[in-house]
Structures are given as C-alpha cells and as structure tokens.
Design an enzyme around this catalytic site. Sequence first.
Site, PDB file in Angstrom:
ATOM      1  N   HIS A  95      -9.149   6.456  -2.018  1.00 30.39           N
ATOM      2  CA  HIS A  95      -8.316   5.749  -3.009  1.00 30.39           C
ATOM      3  C   HIS A  95      -9.232   4.745  -3.708  1.00 30.39           C
ATOM      4  CE1 HIS A  95      -4.882   6.795  -0.081  1.00 30.39           C
ATOM      5  NE2 HIS A  95      -4.841   7.630  -1.116  1.00 30.39           N
ATOM      6  N   GLU A 124      -9.430   0.718  -3.370  1.00 27.29           N
ATOM      7  CA  GLU A 124      -9.538   0.097  -2.051  1.00 27.29           C
ATOM      8  C   GLU A 124     -10.988  -0.321  -1.836  1.00 27.29           C
ATOM      9  OE1 GLU A 124      -5.691   2.609  -0.487  1.00 27.29           O
ATOM     10  OE2 GLU A 124      -7.620   2.974   0.467  1.00 27.29           O
ATOM     11  N   HIS A 168      -9.858   2.642   4.553  1.00 24.76           N
ATOM     12  CA  HIS A 168      -8.870   2.334   3.493  1.00 24.76           C
ATOM     13  C   HIS A 168      -8.438   0.879   3.591  1.00 24.76           C
ATOM     14  CE1 HIS A 168      -7.621   6.534   2.289  1.00 24.76           C
ATOM     15  NE2 HIS A 168      -8.346   6.769   3.374  1.00 24.76           N
ATOM     16  N   GLU A 221      -7.013   1.426   8.241  1.00 22.67           N
ATOM     17  CA  GLU A 221      -6.396   0.597   7.193  1.00 22.67           C
ATOM     18  C   GLU A 221      -6.796  -0.845   7.482  1.00 22.67           C
ATOM     19  OE1 GLU A 221      -4.639   1.555   4.591  1.00 22.67           O
ATOM     20  OE2 GLU A 221      -4.111   3.641   5.077  1.00 22.67           O
TER      21      GLU A 221
HETATM   22 ZN   LIG Z   1      -5.997   4.345   0.998  1.00 25.41          ZN
END
Ligand SMILES: [Zn+2]
EC number: 3.5.1.96
Length: 328
Positions: free
Chosen positions: A53, A56, A150, A213
């Site tokens: 992504h 990020e 992420h 994350e």
């Molecule tokens: Zn992500």
Amino acid sequence: MFDFLTQTLSGEPPAATTGQTATLDWIWRAEGILELSPHQPCNSAVVISAGIHGNETAPIELLNQLVSELLRGERALKVRLLVLLGNPPSMQANKRFVDADMNRMFGGRHARYVPGGETRRAHQLEQAMALFYRTSSAAGAIRRFHYDLHTAIRGSLHVRFGLLPLQTRPHGAEMLHWLDAAGLDALVFHRSPGGTFTHFSSEVFCADSCTLELGKALPFGSNDHQQFTGIRLALEALVSEKPLPERQADAPLKRYRVTQDILRSQEDFQLHIPGDALNFSPFPKGFVIAEETGKVFRVEAPEEYVLFPNASVALGLRAGLMLELERF
Ligand SMILES: [Zn+2]
C-alpha cells in the site's frame, strides 16, 4: 551507491543493475526489487516487503534504512535477502493504491481483476519471490521467511500487530518468538485463505510469513520512528543473525483468532460498526454487526473485536473481520 527508495521513486533503474561490496552481492531485479546475498554460504532466505500500500510510508523508510546500512557495509548480512517496495506508482502518489488494492490479488487472484498496473505488479512480485526462493534453496538457504510491513488506516487499540495467514502446518516457533521480541502487541490468526502477499508466500513456498501492521499511515517524513524501534531492532537481528532484542512492551503479546469474515454480497449491505471505531474495539454477544438482504451478522461469542471495518467496500469484498481473544 544508489539509494534504494530514491532510485525506485525515480522510475529509472540504477546505472549498474548488479554490484558487490566487501561482504555482499546485490542485484536490482526490477523496479523496487533488490536482492542481496552475502559472499559466504547461509541457511535462510528472507523476504521483507513494504509499500504494497503506497501511502504506508513508515515501514518503507524503515526498510530503506536497513538496505542502506547493508549496502554501505555498516551492518553484516548473514541471510539471503529479497527487498521489495511493493507499489511504486502508488508510493509516488502517496495513495493506498492506484486502481485496486494489491493485497487482495496474490495467489493468482490478479487474473480475476481488470488488467492494470497493480495486477501486473502483483504477478511480477509473485515471480520475483518464486525466483528468489528457488535460487536460495539451490544455494543451500532452505529456511524461508517473509515479513510484509504495513501501517493501518485507522487508529487501533493495539498499535502494532501481526496477521498470520491460514496454514495447515503449525506456525514456526522461531517466527513466533521473533514477533514477540519485536514488541508487537497482538497476533491475529486467520482461519480462511486470502489474497494477501503473506498468504501467498506461506501457501506456495511454505515460508514462515506474517503481515505486520505498525501504527498509522502518515506521509513521508512525518513518521514518528520511535514507535518502530522494536521492529527495527528485530529486523536488524534477523538479517545479521544476531540475538533478538529484549521485548519492550507494556503487556504480554495477545492472540486473537478470526471468528467471522464480514463479506458484502448485496447492494443493500449496511455495517453497524461506527465509522470511527478503533481496531480491536469490543462488541457484546448479540450485537448486530451488519445486515443485508438474506443475512444478519451478529456477535456470537461472549465478546468479539472488530478489525479493519470498512462499510464502503465493493460487492464481494470484506467489510471487516471479527475476532475472539484466545485465552490460555
Ligand atoms: Zn497496508
């Protein structure tokens, strides 16, 4: 020596696409795809990806820092390492994605999407990973790891957490130990297959894989790197095969398992989780999570916790996950 992130964002390959330092060989395989191999034999093949992504940015900066130190010879490399910056066009645009979310496309699912930059890139990353693990095995590096870095879109009651893909074999003890040492607050165990990059690496290459994350998405340069200290030290230990850092966290690592995938299958789908709910917010038994024609999603366990709620997903996609805390 080029800077990996700057070079990737430029859209151009470096002047030379292979080279060596006193301790390692490097190959620029393609845009944002860099392979590093120590001169001496090693046992492990490690893939670290970030920027699947594009907005990020903190993990992208963290990973680039690690690569720079390795290329400058400031840090010892003791594993074969494939570094991936996932989605350069969306990184340039500081957007999660350009056409579609790439982290739903792996495992060949890209073939089901309208062809575009992300479908081509997902396929290219799959092939780069296949080549890397194959050549690493041939060179004797048979232990496989994949960490996909992420940051979350929304705030979270657990700031740092890992998502482990569904797999039939047990999750590797060494990886679980590493995740604990990295100072994660929670682990979430998936119970169904998905199109994530780590599901792909786990399923196809039997890698020990985890999606990490690490806090909230902010623009390049605005990140508070303090909150990434644990993961930075753990990654350094991983690539240099040094002892793991001591866990720095206020509480022991919690474990959750997914109880429900909230899938949107009808136009009239309505999500009843508030738009500003933090990840891991609890909901009581009987709470109506979502409704659509023919289906009501309710909390079944005494308490379930929401993850990644998103009312505006396309038909057929996931509007959130519900979790249950595992008690020992
Ligand atoms: Zn992500």
